[in-house]
Design a protein around this motif. Structure first.
Motif, PDB file in Angstrom:
ATOM      1  N   UNK A 119       0.860  -1.179   0.000  1.00 33.64           N
ATOM      2  CA  UNK A 119       0.000   0.000   0.000  1.00 33.64           C
ATOM      3  C   UNK A 119       0.898   1.232   0.000  1.00 33.64           C
ATOM      4  N   UNK A 120       0.575   2.216  -0.833  1.00 32.15           N
ATOM      5  CA  UNK A 120       1.404   3.422  -0.888  1.00 32.15           C
ATOM      6  C   UNK A 120       0.574   4.601  -1.382  1.00 32.15           C
ATOM      7  N   UNK A 121       0.877   5.777  -0.825  1.00 34.63           N
ATOM      8  CA  UNK A 121       0.216   7.010  -1.242  1.00 34.63           C
ATOM      9  C   UNK A 121       1.246   8.130  -1.313  1.00 34.63           C
ATOM     10  N   UNK A 122       0.920   9.118  -2.138  1.00 34.17           N
ATOM     11  CA  UNK A 122       1.709  10.346  -2.211  1.00 34.17           C
ATOM     12  C   UNK A 122       0.736  11.505  -2.079  1.00 34.17           C
ATOM     13  N   UNK A 123       1.167  12.541  -1.380  1.00 34.25           N
ATOM     14  CA  UNK A 123       0.345  13.728  -1.184  1.00 34.25           C
ATOM     15  C   UNK A 123       1.259  14.937  -1.295  1.00 34.25           C
ATOM     16  N   UNK A 124       0.688  16.130  -1.183  1.00 36.34           N
ATOM     17  CA  UNK A 124       1.452  17.349  -1.443  1.00 36.34           C
ATOM     18  C   UNK A 124       2.684  17.518  -0.561  1.00 36.34           C
ATOM     19  N   UNK A 125       2.636  17.049   0.683  1.00 41.13           N
ATOM     20  CA  UNK A 125       3.754  17.266   1.605  1.00 41.13           C
ATOM     21  C   UNK A 125       4.511  15.991   1.960  1.00 41.13           C
ATOM     22  N   UNK A 126       4.246  14.878   1.252  1.00 43.07           N
ATOM     23  CA  UNK A 126       4.987  13.666   1.553  1.00 43.07           C
ATOM     24  C   UNK A 126       4.435  12.425   0.881  1.00 43.07           C
ATOM     25  N   UNK A 127       4.924  11.278   1.350  1.00 46.86           N
ATOM     26  CA  UNK A 127       4.491   9.987   0.817  1.00 46.86           C
ATOM     27  C   UNK A 127       4.676   8.923   1.892  1.00 46.86           C
ATOM     28  N   UNK A 128       3.879   7.836   1.773  1.00 42.74           N
ATOM     29  CA  UNK A 128       3.968   6.706   2.703  1.00 42.74           C
ATOM     30  C   UNK A 128       3.863   5.411   1.919  1.00 42.74           C
ATOM     31  N   UNK A 129       4.508   4.406   2.452  1.00 41.76           N
ATOM     32  CA  UNK A 129       4.391   3.073   1.874  1.00 41.76           C
ATOM     33  C   UNK A 129       4.454   2.050   3.000  1.00 41.76           C
ATOM     34  N   UNK A 130       3.682   0.978   2.845  1.00 44.40           N
ATOM     35  CA  UNK A 130       3.721  -0.143   3.784  1.00 44.40           C
ATOM     36  C   UNK A 130       3.949  -1.410   2.971  1.00 44.40           C
ATOM     37  N   UNK A 131       4.779  -2.295   3.505  1.00 43.87           N
ATOM     38  CA  UNK A 131       5.040  -3.560   2.830  1.00 43.87           C
ATOM     39  C   UNK A 131       5.414  -4.623   3.857  1.00 43.87           C
ATOM     40  N   UNK A 132       5.253  -5.873   3.450  1.00 47.37           N
ATOM     41  CA  UNK A 132       5.663  -6.998   4.285  1.00 47.37           C
ATOM     42  C   UNK A 132       7.105  -7.328   3.959  1.00 47.37           C
TER      43      UNK A 132
ATOM     44  N   UNK B 289      15.785 -11.963   7.825  1.00 45.29           N
ATOM     45  CA  UNK B 289      16.612 -13.137   8.064  1.00 45.29           C
ATOM     46  C   UNK B 289      16.045 -14.075   9.130  1.00 45.29           C
ATOM     47  N   UNK B 290      15.286 -13.532  10.116  1.00 44.34           N
ATOM     48  CA  UNK B 290      14.782 -14.356  11.223  1.00 44.34           C
ATOM     49  C   UNK B 290      13.267 -14.481  11.277  1.00 44.34           C
ATOM     50  N   UNK B 291      12.524 -13.501  10.705  1.00 43.34           N
ATOM     51  CA  UNK B 291      11.076 -13.513  10.827  1.00 43.34           C
ATOM     52  C   UNK B 291      10.444 -12.623   9.758  1.00 43.34           C
ATOM     53  N   UNK B 292       9.108 -12.624   9.734  1.00 46.16           N
ATOM     54  CA  UNK B 292       8.359 -11.745   8.835  1.00 46.16           C
ATOM     55  C   UNK B 292       7.731 -10.634   9.660  1.00 46.16           C
ATOM     56  N   UNK B 293       7.620  -9.447   9.048  1.00 48.17           N
ATOM     57  CA  UNK B 293       7.049  -8.302   9.744  1.00 48.17           C
ATOM     58  C   UNK B 293       6.601  -7.274   8.709  1.00 48.17           C
ATOM     59  N   UNK B 294       5.877  -6.258   9.171  1.00 46.39           N
ATOM     60  CA  UNK B 294       5.449  -5.139   8.329  1.00 46.39           C
ATOM     61  C   UNK B 294       6.412  -3.975   8.519  1.00 46.39           C
ATOM     62  N   UNK B 295       6.575  -3.202   7.451  1.00 52.03           N
ATOM     63  CA  UNK B 295       7.397  -1.991   7.493  1.00 52.03           C
ATOM     64  C   UNK B 295       6.572  -0.839   6.923  1.00 52.03           C
ATOM     65  N   UNK B 296       6.649   0.307   7.590  1.00 52.53           N
ATOM     66  CA  UNK B 296       6.065   1.535   7.061  1.00 52.53           C
ATOM     67  C   UNK B 296       7.190   2.550   6.904  1.00 52.53           C
ATOM     68  N   UNK B 297       7.254   3.154   5.723  1.00 51.53           N
ATOM     69  CA  UNK B 297       8.218   4.218   5.448  1.00 51.53           C
ATOM     70  C   UNK B 297       7.453   5.492   5.143  1.00 51.53           C
ATOM     71  N   UNK B 298       7.950   6.599   5.661  1.00 48.42           N
ATOM     72  CA  UNK B 298       7.327   7.899   5.438  1.00 48.42           C
ATOM     73  C   UNK B 298       8.397   8.919   5.091  1.00 48.42           C
TER      74      UNK B 298
END
Length: 181
Positions: free
Chosen positions: A119-132, A136-145
């Motif tokens: 999932x990812x969006x861009x707007x006038x003052x920034x952007x966000x993305x989330x991914x699985x 190396x040891x486990x699975x998790x979610x990451x959000x970048x802004x």
């Protein structure tokens, strides 16, 4: 006769003061000198210059990389010019059973979707993305802004810039965090 020299001396002093004031304003009006690499070593000077505006002193705070682990669940980088925030990049790690909550309806004008991650969006003052991420040891979610100050940009230029910055952020964050996804 001596009094005639006082107005002349006063006028010369005023001219000098105005000239010096002009020099200091010109110095303040210059764009600040950014380091060649910024924020986790990801962004170049050219990437961030459109967000910097005018000023003298640039300060960057944050860790040297964005590698997320079970012990280090977040990383944030700030770039300030003369004490004012100009750019922010942040990364957050969460377990798979938790999700990120974005209040899209509060963003005006509405954000545009990006074809990045889960999932990812861009707007006038920034952007966000989330991914699985399969680390190396486990699975998790990451959000970048990423977000920044856009008052010095022309209308319509910020979203393409933030889309480019978030794409670059995703590529390097996946590599540094050792995601297989």
């Amino acid at each position: 006769m001596r009094t005639a020299h006082i107005p002349l001396a006063l006028a010369a002093a005023l001219v000098a003061a105005v000239a010096l004031t002009g020099c200091s304003e010109e110095k303040k009006a210059a764009a600040p000198q950014l380091p060649e690499r910024n924020c986790f070593g990801i962004f170049t000077r050219d990437d961030l210059e459109p967000l910097m505006g005018k000023g003298e002193e640039v300060k960057e705070s944050g860790p040297v990389d964005v590698k997320l682990t079970a012990e280090r669940r977040s990383a944030t980088c700030n770039v300030d010019v003369d004490g004012e925030g100009r750019f922010l990049a942040s990364a957050t790690r969460q377990p798979l059973d938790q999700s990120f909550f974005w209040m899209r309806e509060m963003i005006k004008p509405p954000p545009d979707p990006l074809d990045l991650g889960d999932e990812a969006i861009v707007y006038d003052t920034g952007a966000r993305v989330a991914f699985s991420c399969k680390g190396p040891k486990d699975m998790f979610h990451v959000e970048l802004t990423v977000s920044g100050s856009i008052e010095q940009m022309k209308k319509g230029e910020s979203r393409p810039l933030f889309a480019k910055l978030i794409k670059k952020f995703v590529d390097v964050a996946k590599q540094q965090t050792q995601c297989d996804s």
